[in-house]
Design a protein around this motif. Structure first.
Motif, PDB file in Angstrom:
ATOM      1  N   LYS A 298       1.036 -34.481 -30.724  1.00 54.60           N
ATOM      2  CA  LYS A 298       0.429 -33.536 -31.804  1.00 54.60           C
ATOM      3  C   LYS A 298       0.291 -32.141 -31.194  1.00 54.60           C
ATOM      4  CE  LYS A 298      -3.951 -32.812 -34.232  1.00 54.60           C
ATOM      5  NZ  LYS A 298      -5.139 -33.300 -34.542  1.00 54.60           N
TER       6      LYS A 298
ATOM      7  N   GLY B  27      -5.574 -26.680 -34.223  1.00 58.26           N
ATOM      8  CA  GLY B  27      -5.254 -27.990 -35.110  1.00 58.26           C
ATOM      9  C   GLY B  27      -6.741 -28.718 -35.542  1.00 58.26           C
TER      10      GLY B  27
ATOM     11  N   GLY C 233      -2.390 -30.105 -44.112  1.00 60.32           N
ATOM     12  CA  GLY C 233      -1.548 -29.526 -42.986  1.00 60.32           C
ATOM     13  C   GLY C 233      -0.403 -30.320 -42.970  1.00 60.32           C
TER      14      GLY C 233
ATOM     15  N   ARG D 124       2.492 -36.948 -34.309  1.00 63.17           N
ATOM     16  CA  ARG D 124       2.771 -36.327 -35.762  1.00 63.17           C
ATOM     17  C   ARG D 124       4.433 -36.157 -35.812  1.00 63.17           C
ATOM     18  NH1 ARG D 124      -1.611 -37.931 -35.909  1.00 63.17           N
ATOM     19  NH2 ARG D 124      -3.523 -36.655 -36.456  1.00 63.17           N
TER      20      ARG D 124
ATOM     21  N   TYR E  16       3.117 -30.396 -39.783  1.00 59.99           N
ATOM     22  CA  TYR E  16       3.402 -29.923 -38.449  1.00 59.99           C
ATOM     23  C   TYR E  16       5.074 -29.553 -38.301  1.00 59.99           C
ATOM     24  CZ  TYR E  16      -1.238 -31.928 -37.178  1.00 59.99           C
ATOM     25  OH  TYR E  16      -2.251 -32.146 -37.082  1.00 59.99           O
TER      26      TYR E  16
ATOM     27  N   ASP F 150      -2.611 -22.810 -37.746  1.00 60.94           N
ATOM     28  CA  ASP F 150      -3.764 -23.469 -37.127  1.00 60.94           C
ATOM     29  C   ASP F 150      -3.328 -23.611 -35.705  1.00 60.94           C
ATOM     30  OD1 ASP F 150      -5.894 -24.630 -36.492  1.00 60.94           O
ATOM     31  OD2 ASP F 150      -5.742 -26.314 -37.745  1.00 60.94           O
TER      32      ASP F 150
ATOM     33  N   VAL G 161      -1.142 -24.839 -41.986  1.00 65.20           N
ATOM     34  CA  VAL G 161      -2.541 -25.331 -42.845  1.00 65.20           C
ATOM     35  C   VAL G 161      -2.276 -24.568 -44.215  1.00 65.20           C
ATOM     36  CG1 VAL G 161      -4.163 -24.154 -42.018  1.00 65.20           C
ATOM     37  CG2 VAL G 161      -4.469 -26.151 -42.907  1.00 65.20           C
TER      38      VAL G 161
ATOM     39  N   ARG H 241       0.941 -26.787 -36.147  1.00 69.04           N
ATOM     40  CA  ARG H 241       0.280 -27.015 -37.411  1.00 69.04           C
ATOM     41  C   ARG H 241       0.066 -25.984 -38.576  1.00 69.04           C
ATOM     42  NH1 ARG H 241      -5.325 -28.165 -39.906  1.00 69.04           N
ATOM     43  NH2 ARG H 241      -5.143 -29.763 -41.284  1.00 69.04           N
TER      44      ARG H 241
END
Length: 90
Positions: free
Chosen positions: A20, A40, A46, A9, A48, A37, A27, A25
């Motif tokens: 990732k 994930g 979302g 990501r 990142y 989050d 969201v 994350r």
């Protein structure tokens, strides 16, 4: 044996691509709340970000977080994100 593919990501702050699991994350839930989050897997849109204060500042300055989440980010949420990032850095 096949190698397992690692999902990658891009950080909305520094624009670097990382695994990732190395990123956090953020969201926008279906009821229009912003949350961090940790799993994930929460439903919603979302974005990142690297787990550093610097990347959060860059993401807010260049409006990368707002563009990714299709929502404006108010000061209260910004402070909450900074606080949670500081806790995760420790």
């Amino acid at each position: 044996m096949k190698k397992k593919k690692i999902p990658m990501r891009m950080c909305v702050g520094c624009k670097n691509t990382k695994a990732k699991k190395e990123l956090i994350r953020i969201v926008r839930t279906p009821d229009d709340k912003l949350e961090i989050d940790k799993t994930g897997k929460k439903s919603g849109r979302g974005a990142y970000i690297c787990p550093t204060q610097d990347c959060l500042e860059k993401a807010l300055k260049n409006k990368g977080l707002e563009k990714s989440l299709n929502r404006s980010i108010d000061d209260e949420i910004t402070e909450q994100l900074k606080k949670e990032l500081m806790e995760q850095e420790e």
